[in-house]
Scaffold this motif. Structure first.
Motif, PDB file in Angstrom:
ATOM      1  N   ARG A 173       0.807  -1.215   0.000  1.00 54.87           N
ATOM      2  CA  ARG A 173       0.000   0.000   0.000  1.00 54.87           C
ATOM      3  C   ARG A 173       0.844   1.270   0.000  1.00 54.87           C
ATOM      4  NH1 ARG A 173      -0.333  -2.737   4.715  1.00 54.87           N
ATOM      5  NH2 ARG A 173       0.076  -1.681   6.708  1.00 54.87           N
ATOM      6  N   ASP A 174       2.134   1.146   0.313  1.00 55.87           N
ATOM      7  CA  ASP A 174       3.012   2.312   0.236  1.00 55.87           C
ATOM      8  C   ASP A 174       3.379   2.651  -1.210  1.00 55.87           C
ATOM      9  OD1 ASP A 174       4.424  -0.121   0.071  1.00 55.87           O
ATOM     10  OD2 ASP A 174       6.306   0.850   0.659  1.00 55.87           O
ATOM     11  N   ARG A 175       3.161   1.713  -2.138  1.00 51.19           N
ATOM     12  CA  ARG A 175       3.514   1.949  -3.546  1.00 51.19           C
ATOM     13  C   ARG A 175       2.283   2.121  -4.439  1.00 51.19           C
ATOM     14  NH1 ARG A 175       7.682  -2.197  -5.932  1.00 51.19           N
ATOM     15  NH2 ARG A 175       7.977  -0.452  -7.394  1.00 51.19           N
TER      16      ARG A 175
ATOM     17  N   ARG B 247      -1.937   2.738  -4.318  1.00 49.22           N
ATOM     18  CA  ARG B 247      -3.112   3.053  -3.518  1.00 49.22           C
ATOM     19  C   ARG B 247      -4.329   2.328  -4.075  1.00 49.22           C
ATOM     20  NH1 ARG B 247      -6.101   8.993  -3.204  1.00 49.22           N
ATOM     21  NH2 ARG B 247      -7.783   8.391  -1.779  1.00 49.22           N
TER      22      ARG B 247
END
Length: 600
Positions: free
Chosen positions: A52-54, A56
């Motif tokens: 989810r950091d890369r 969305r």
């Protein structure tokens, strides 16, 4: 020790195949996936959670909206749009938005789930052979049957979507999604992948062949009355289109999807053609001897010159589409911007500017008459007044998304492209309901710009739950509903066929969509008087969060063509004679329109 082992495993879980897919999306620059979870894609959702950091995940309320968002994102940015849906009904719901992408040539990757491999073909719950369902809509269409196929097939799917400007589809069985990444249980040969240093995608060359450019220049230089017809394929070639128009003293007709190619206040712009077009645009088609089509595959051939009447040059990116609408003397294959840059030095500047000047005068008269229709004095509220207020108070870089219906006519004529403004609509599919999802996707893509969804009550009612999506995502879109409580476009189409309207008007009460907006925690304003429109639109555009303005407009305001043909007028009269239920109010509205045009 066993407890420590379990804790260590929880801290460092096995990398699953879904992660390989998500990681590859991120490698390609994908930053958002639009979708709705379901038990058929739990593994894919876990892959998104772990990364989810890369990438969305934007949660929607209907899969059709997710596909529209992916299509709108792709249309506006030129980058890949990605949508995600579960098996069975979820995958089916994507289809309308995916066809919008296909027909408007927007690169979209659809990812769906399906049942575990072992139960496929047994009539399992929600089992739908999605690969067959998507056989027509998708340029690339694969059921992933082996974890080792990832990420190689992701590369192929994305390359195909970008190269063919269309839809690619991958569906993953549940067990494949959660299998160990890269595992090859059948010891098959893994497809070769390029080394990490190789570019993921090389765009096709955009410069046409020199001999084609020379042939095109010969025809254009020989023309005495040249006209340009530009479409969405020329959106990134504004300066080049204007330079060609100036050199050839050529007025420019814009298709609906090509509305933002050049500004509406340009001295070369004469509006559009067809039912949504302008009278000057229609008259130019009758008055030109040479037509230069740039980045368009305009489908409505009855509004184009008859075969043999004009000489035609077409600059088109796809060889398949060149010449299929008009007998084309010189088809030129290439990118609009690059092709025009190479063509310009070959063109002779025309000294006789009378052809251009004649159509400039016609456009000035048309603009005065069109502006008069947006009067605030009208009762009931004229729909033209609503879009004129949006046009007046929106910023110079605002993006307008629009639904299909009578609102499309008003937007085509009253939303003026100036400076960096843009305009997006479902072009070839002409489906209802994409206006709101488009706006959500575009506000996400361009957080610093003003994004306005101009929609009818019919289209908004289909996917109105997505307004809550905008609220939850804190996306400050502005929605303006032109509410006539009628499927207006169909009403007028029935009458043009000579039939009285039937089954197109909803019963009272007229819905209050502003109340829905307030219930969602957003700004909602209901407008029933013309004098209140401007204030409500200004307030909504300056509001810091999602806002909605619901305006009760005249249901009997006809979206008249720019140039009314005899057969159209005759059929209209026949509908009146056969008992059109609102013939008196329609006649009154037409009389008011004429008075405003004469006195405005």
């Amino acid at each position: 020790m066993a407890l420590l082992a379990r804790a260590a495993h929880a801290a460092h879980p096995t990398r699953i195949a879904a992660e390989a897919l998500v990681e590859r999306l991120a490698d390609w620059g994908v930053d958002t996936v639009f979708g709705l979870p379901g038990d058929g894609i739990n593994g894919l959702m876990e892959g998104l959670r772990r990364h989810r950091d890369r990438v969305r995940f934007l949660l929607v309320r209907h899969e059709e909206a997710a596909a529209f968002m992916a299509a709108g994102y792709a249309k506006a940015t030129g980058r890949l749009g990605v949508c995600l849906a579960t098996s069975g009904p979820g995958a089916i719901h994507l289809l309308n938005g995916l066809y919008d992408a296909k027909l408007d040539h927007a690169p979209v990757l659809a990812i769906t789930g399906t049942q575990e491999s072992a139960v496929l073909g047994t009539g399992y719950q929600q089992e739908v052979p999605v690969e067959h369902l998507y056989a027509d809509v998708a340029e690339y269409n694969l059921v992933v049957g082996n974890p080792a196929q990832l990420p190689g097939v992701v590369d192929i799917a994305i390359r195909t979507a970008l190269a063919r400007r269309g839809v690619a589809h991958l569906t993953l069985p549940n067990d494949i999604q959660v299998a160990e990444a890269g595992k090859d249980p059948w010891r098959s040969v893994v497809p070769a992948r390029p080394p990490a240093t190789a570019p993921l995608y090389l765009p096709p060359p955009g410069v046409p062949r020199p001999e084609d450019l020379r042939a095109a220049a010969e025809v254009l230089n020989a023309g005495r009355k040249v006209a340009l017809l530009v479409g969405a394929g020329a959106r990134r070639a504004r300066d080049e289109v204007l330079a060609v128009a100036d050199t050839l003293a050529a007025p420019v007709i814009k298709t609906l999807r090509g509305k933002a190619v050049i500004p509406d206040d340009s001295p070369y712009a004469v509006g559009g053609i067809g039912l949504l077009g302008t009278r000057p645009g229609e008259e130019l088609i009758d008055d030109c001897d040479t037509l230069f089509m740039i980045g368009t595959n305009f489908p409505y051939t009855r509004h184009l010159p008859p075969p043999g009447k004009v000489r035609t040059v077409q600059l088109e990116a796809d060889p398949v589409r060149a010449g299929i609408r008009m007998p084309t003397e010189v088809p030129v294959i290439g990118d609009a911007r690059e092709g025009l840059r190479e063509l310009l030095p070959l063109l002779d500047r025309k000294q006789d500017r009378s052809h251009l000047a004649r159509h400039q005068r016609k456009m000035e008269r048309w603009n005065r008459r069109t502006e008069a229709l947006g009067s605030a004095r009208r009762t009931p509220i004229a729909p033209q007044h609503v879009i004129a207020a949006i046009d007046r108070y929106a910023s110079d870089d605002a993006i307008l998304t629009c639904d299909t219906g009578t609102v499309t006519t008003w937007a085509a004529r009253h939303w003026t492209i100036r400076r960096e403004r843009e305009f997006y609509v479902s072009g070839n599919l002409a489906t209802m309901a994409p206006g709101l999802p488009y706006a959500i996707a575009l506000q996400h893509a361009y957080p610093g710009r003003q994004v306005i969804a101009y929609v009818g009550d019919g289209g908004f009612g289909m996917l109105m739950a997505e307004f809550l999506t905008a609220v939850h995502a804190r996306l400050p879109i502005t929605v303006v509903v032109s509410n006539n409580n009628t499927l207006g476009e169909i009403k007028w189409e029935q009458m043009v066929l000579g039939y009285p309207e039937h089954g197109v008007t909803y019963r009272d009460p007229v819905p209050d969509f502003a109340a829905w907006a307030r219930a969602c925690g957003a700004l909602g304003t209901k407008v029933t008087k013309g004098k209140d429109v401007a204030r409500a639109v200004k307030q909504a555009l300056s509001y810091k969060g999602p806002a909605l303005v619901d305006v009760n407009v005249d249901p009997n305001e006809p979206p008249m063509p720019g140039k009314v043909e005899y057969d159209q007028a005759k059929k209209f009269a026949e509908a009146f004679a056969k008992g059109q239920p609102h013939r008196t109010t329609i006649a009154t509205t037409l009389a008011k329109d004429r008075i405003e045009q004469l006195t405005g």
